[in-house]
Motif scaffolding. Structure first.
Motif, PDB file in Angstrom:
ATOM      1  N   ALA A   1       0.826  -1.218   0.000  1.00  0.00           N
ATOM      2  CA  ALA A   1       0.000   0.000   0.000  1.00  0.00           C
ATOM      3  C   ALA A   1       0.859   1.267   0.000  1.00  0.00           C
ATOM      4  O   ALA A   1       0.528   2.254  -0.642  1.00  0.00           O
ATOM      5  N   GLU A   2       1.982   1.231   0.729  1.00  0.00           N
ATOM      6  CA  GLU A   2       2.702   2.478   0.969  1.00  0.00           C
ATOM      7  C   GLU A   2       3.868   2.732   0.028  1.00  0.00           C
ATOM      8  O   GLU A   2       4.295   3.874  -0.128  1.00  0.00           O
ATOM      9  N   VAL A   3       4.414   1.693  -0.586  1.00  0.00           N
ATOM     10  CA  VAL A   3       5.520   1.937  -1.524  1.00  0.00           C
ATOM     11  C   VAL A   3       4.960   2.535  -2.816  1.00  0.00           C
ATOM     12  O   VAL A   3       3.988   2.026  -3.370  1.00  0.00           O
ATOM     13  N   ASP A   4       5.577   3.621  -3.261  1.00  0.00           N
ATOM     14  CA  ASP A   4       5.125   4.323  -4.459  1.00  0.00           C
ATOM     15  C   ASP A   4       6.037   3.915  -5.621  1.00  0.00           C
ATOM     16  O   ASP A   4       7.079   4.519  -5.847  1.00  0.00           O
ATOM     17  N   ALA A   5       5.660   2.860  -6.336  1.00  0.00           N
ATOM     18  CA  ALA A   5       6.507   2.355  -7.422  1.00  0.00           C
ATOM     19  C   ALA A   5       5.635   1.708  -8.482  1.00  0.00           C
ATOM     20  O   ALA A   5       4.465   1.401  -8.242  1.00  0.00           O
ATOM     21  N   ALA A   6       6.212   1.494  -9.664  1.00  0.00           N
ATOM     22  CA  ALA A   6       5.465   0.858 -10.751  1.00  0.00           C
ATOM     23  C   ALA A   6       5.071  -0.560 -10.372  1.00  0.00           C
ATOM     24  O   ALA A   6       3.988  -1.020 -10.731  1.00  0.00           O
ATOM     25  N   ALA A   7       5.949  -1.257  -9.652  1.00  0.00           N
ATOM     26  CA  ALA A   7       5.636  -2.636  -9.265  1.00  0.00           C
ATOM     27  C   ALA A   7       6.121  -2.891  -7.845  1.00  0.00           C
ATOM     28  O   ALA A   7       7.193  -2.425  -7.461  1.00  0.00           O
ATOM     29  N   VAL A   8       5.301  -3.589  -7.075  1.00  0.00           N
ATOM     30  CA  VAL A   8       5.647  -3.959  -5.704  1.00  0.00           C
ATOM     31  C   VAL A   8       5.490  -5.470  -5.584  1.00  0.00           C
ATOM     32  O   VAL A   8       4.437  -6.019  -5.908  1.00  0.00           O
ATOM     33  N   MET A   9       6.568  -6.127  -5.153  1.00  0.00           N
ATOM     34  CA  MET A   9       6.598  -7.582  -5.088  1.00  0.00           C
ATOM     35  C   MET A   9       6.526  -8.048  -3.640  1.00  0.00           C
ATOM     36  O   MET A   9       7.197  -7.475  -2.780  1.00  0.00           O
ATOM     37  N   VAL A  10       5.770  -9.109  -3.402  1.00  0.00           N
ATOM     38  CA  VAL A  10       5.803  -9.788  -2.114  1.00  0.00           C
ATOM     39  C   VAL A  10       6.339 -11.191  -2.367  1.00  0.00           C
ATOM     40  O   VAL A  10       5.756 -11.948  -3.162  1.00  0.00           O
ATOM     41  N   ASN A  11       7.451 -11.530  -1.737  1.00  0.00           N
ATOM     42  CA  ASN A  11       8.041 -12.870  -1.875  1.00  0.00           C
ATOM     43  C   ASN A  11       8.281 -13.263  -3.326  1.00  0.00           C
ATOM     44  O   ASN A  11       7.946 -14.378  -3.744  1.00  0.00           O
ATOM     45  N   ALA A  12       8.837 -12.335  -4.104  1.00  0.00           N
ATOM     46  CA  ALA A  12       9.181 -12.645  -5.491  1.00  0.00           C
ATOM     47  C   ALA A  12      10.341 -11.740  -5.904  1.00  0.00           C
ATOM     48  O   ALA A  12      10.498 -10.640  -5.373  1.00  0.00           O
ATOM     49  N   SER A  13      11.115 -12.191  -6.845  1.00  0.00           N
ATOM     50  CA  SER A  13      12.278 -11.443  -7.324  1.00  0.00           C
ATOM     51  C   SER A  13      11.850 -10.190  -8.078  1.00  0.00           C
ATOM     52  O   SER A  13      10.865 -10.203  -8.833  1.00  0.00           O
ATOM     53  N   THR A  14      12.612  -9.106  -7.928  1.00  0.00           N
ATOM     54  CA  THR A  14      12.326  -7.872  -8.688  1.00  0.00           C
ATOM     55  C   THR A  14      12.398  -8.097 -10.187  1.00  0.00           C
ATOM     56  O   THR A  14      11.826  -7.325 -10.958  1.00  0.00           O
ATOM     57  N   ARG A  15      13.086  -9.166 -10.595  1.00  0.00           N
ATOM     58  CA  ARG A  15      13.282  -9.432 -12.029  1.00  0.00           C
ATOM     59  C   ARG A  15      11.988  -9.735 -12.775  1.00  0.00           C
ATOM     60  O   ARG A  15      11.969  -9.795 -14.003  1.00  0.00           O
ATOM     61  N   PHE A  16      10.882  -9.911 -12.052  1.00  0.00           N
ATOM     62  CA  PHE A  16       9.627 -10.246 -12.728  1.00  0.00           C
ATOM     63  C   PHE A  16       8.926  -9.045 -13.361  1.00  0.00           C
ATOM     64  O   PHE A  16       7.943  -9.220 -14.072  1.00  0.00           O
TER      65      PHE A  16
END
Lengths: 430, 430
Positions: free
Chosen positions: B370-385
């Motif tokens: 909810a609070e991170v302001d980014a194009a994509a926010v991952m939970v338990n997954a690599s940023t590479r997705f």
């Protein structure tokens, strides 16, 4: 406006930095509010506006007195004026916004990937939205209310003619927000001259979106001078094209309505194009009707002949006339050989706002809607329908004439962006 | 790049005007093509690329030879290189684009108003899309193919290092379009130096959208110097935050994958943040694993202590390190007191691309997303997705890190705008 050549001095830049950072902090709080919390706050703002009617009307009277001193035309004074009834209407509009659905949190699309990752694209607020606008002070409250409902903080820069009114309105809103337990900095007012505006336009990274509303010069200055992303609004050189197979009764009603219903606004028609096959049957009647409504007519050779035949006053249309958004009771008129010529004329002179064809010919309607490059294309309807209220959006922050992000009437969803939320169980790329 | 200070001379402006007007004319034809016509054309382009393999490889060899003469690093030579297998892969990607659904014509929403007007918002092409990019020549063909599929003409400006390759590729595409009965000007190549680029950036009204792809300097120059609407792409200072209640096996796999799977790209992680409660249990193992993969580690005081304990080489992280997108095997590492501190760190240093949390704590995951302001926010997954291919879009023209129009991976729908079509039976505003 001369923002393009004005530069911001250090004090301007500092004012914008301080305002924008305060707005950013407030926006983080707004982004997390539930719909119920936002609606309750909006109703509190509306009540506060009602309670502050006298204060607002007095501030407005000072702006009006200053305007009269400087010879402000009566039409502009009318745009600027806020009496008790108009303050009540402004407050009522805030209550209407509370009743609209909340765009934030809407899942736009989503899926589960082959590797089990669940992805969804969710609407989130933009963050800090700047508005640069001219006289009409209701925009101050509308922008603040639409911003709050969509979870955004707003930085407002109204016209100097409405300075006292805007200061009073923003003061009421900020006090009401604070009394309601929300950050006053959700609504900020930018003071100062063109340097301050330039500082706002170049506050990239501090402001997420800038929406100019006003005349063509203001919009051009903001669009070309900003490094902050801008949505271009409102310039409308709209055409009504009466096709060879038009129902001429519909065509007459639409041409008169599109021109005269509210000639000062962007979705009013500025040009009437008529297929030569119906010029004799349509133009004398149409030009007489327009003239009777007080419309000054600028005619090309072929339509001028018909005006003469009907005994209607007119002058000769120049390219300048065809290129002009009159904002008043004037219209350029031309006869075209065919649909292709109408399309070419609109390509040359249109501003990409709203274009209308009147026809009973399915093929002509399909070609017109496919080939005209504009925010809205009408078949057998007045150009005046391009409007957030008419489209059922319940509110409108402007009409975008650009192609990026939003095109046509902009309401609450257009004040949001999206975020991809990806949920997994330890997935990595292989 | 120094577009910001370079101005375009008259010849540059004229080159862009001629190219853009030709592209506009071509775009009107493209906008009316059916999906079947566009797919057939794309397959013809792919065949033409296959048939021209030798010509393309030869032109590429000239670029490579010039690069070697000027001391081009081997990694850049590799990005630039097109051998027969890579040309085949480029042609194959064009066939993949033919197989994707056509975004044009999609009805986004619509309704029938109380007065009987039928309104619908329909996806239509942008018109003329400009691309400014650096060495990798496959972008030339990808952009042309995505443009054609979405009904847009493209104006391409690749890096000077790939000038011969791009000229050959665009030549092949233009001849193939013409042979297929379509306008060659659907694909235009802008030649010349920085003045030409500046002329493209300021061709407002001639070009509908500009997409820069490349390093941070290129993107910054285009974003701040353009009057044409721009979509900002690709700068990624991505974080992996290992929460107090993370599954540390998942955290290890995700941190290593996010950093090392392909460290040169924008969705690779640059910073590892670890909650202090799991710093002892996680960091020695994680830093040893990263170091074993060749990652140079820049550590804050608390993580440096754990690196020492594990006998892992490291140096002291500065704010500069935390702010840097390394594009390689380097990573900054910090220990944070709690989730709030992690959020504050990401707010300060993140670029709004992709941020990941590793946690089994539902409340922490909900707050982070909810609070991170980014194009994509991952939970338990690599940023590479964060990738158009991974998300199932089938193609990607870039990853937007701005909030306007598109955010995150951009594919075919993001290359379109919309048009409101309004059909009536003579309706006027009352």
């Amino acid at each position: 406006m001369s923002e393009r050549t004005t530069t911001a001095d250090a004090a301007d830049v500092e004012q914008v930095r301080v305002l924008a950072e305060a707005a950013r902090t407030a926006s983080r709080r707004l982004a997390l509010l539930s719909r119920a919390e936002k609606d309750a706050a909006l109703l509190a703002l509306a009540d506060a506006l009602d309670a502050a009617t006298d204060e607002v009307v007095e501030a407005n009277a000072r702006d009006l007195a200053r305007g009269r001193e400087h010879g402000m035309p009566e039409s502009l004074q009318d745009r600027l004026r806020l009496d008790a009834a108009r303050v009540a209407a402004v407050a009522s509009a805030v209550r209407d916004i509370a009743a609209l659905p909340d765009p934030v949190g809407e899942v736009v699309r989503g899926s589960t990937l082959a590797n089990g990752l669940q992805i969804r694209q969710v609407r989130v607020p933009m963050g800090v939205v700047g508005m640069i606008y001219e006289a009409r002070p209701n925009v101050t409250v509308d922008a603040a209310a639409l911003g709050l409902k969509s979870g955004n903080a707003v930085l407002l820069r109204g016209g100097s003619a409405a300075a006292d009114t805007n200061r009073a309105l923003v003061g009421v809103l900020r006090r009401a927000l604070e009394a309601h337990g929300l950050p006053a900095d959700a609504v900020g007012l930018l003071e100062g001259g063109h340097g301050a505006v330039h500082a706002l336009m170049t506050a990239r990274g501090l402001v997420d979106l800038l929406i100019p509303r006003g005349g063509a010069d203001l919009i051009e200055a903001v669009v070309t001078g900003s490094t902050v992303p801008v949505i271009e609004t409102g310039v409308g050189n709209c055409h009504v094209y009466v096709d060879a197979r038009a129902d001429l009764d519909k065509a007459l009603a639409i041409a008169v309505n599109a021109k005269t219903h509210r000639p000062s606004v962007c979705n009013a028609a500025e040009s009437l194009l008529v297929h030569r096959d119906v010029a004799d049957a349509f133009l004398p009647k149409a030009l007489a009707a327009l003239s009777a409504e007080g419309v000054a007519l600028h005619t090309d050779a072929a339509s001028g002949t018909r005006a003469d035949a009907a005994g209607v006053r007119h002058d000769t249309a120049t390219d300048e006339h065809f290129a002009t958004e009159f904002h008043g009771l004037e219209m350029s008129v031309g006869v075209v050989d065919d649909l292709d010529a109408a399309l070419a004329h609109i390509r040359r002179f249109g501003s990409g706002h709203t274009e209308a064809i009147v026809t009973e010919d399915r093929a002509a309607a399909r070609r017109f809607t496919a080939e005209v490059d504009a925010a809205a294309v009408m078949v057998n309807a007045s150009t005046r329908f391009t409007d957030g209220g008419e489209f059922g959006f319940g509110a409108e922050i402007g009409i975008s004439t650009q192609k990026l992000h939003a095109r046509g009437p902009m309401a609450l969803p257009e004040l949001t962006t999206t975020k991809w939320v990806v949920e997994g169980d330890g997935q990595v790329r292989v």
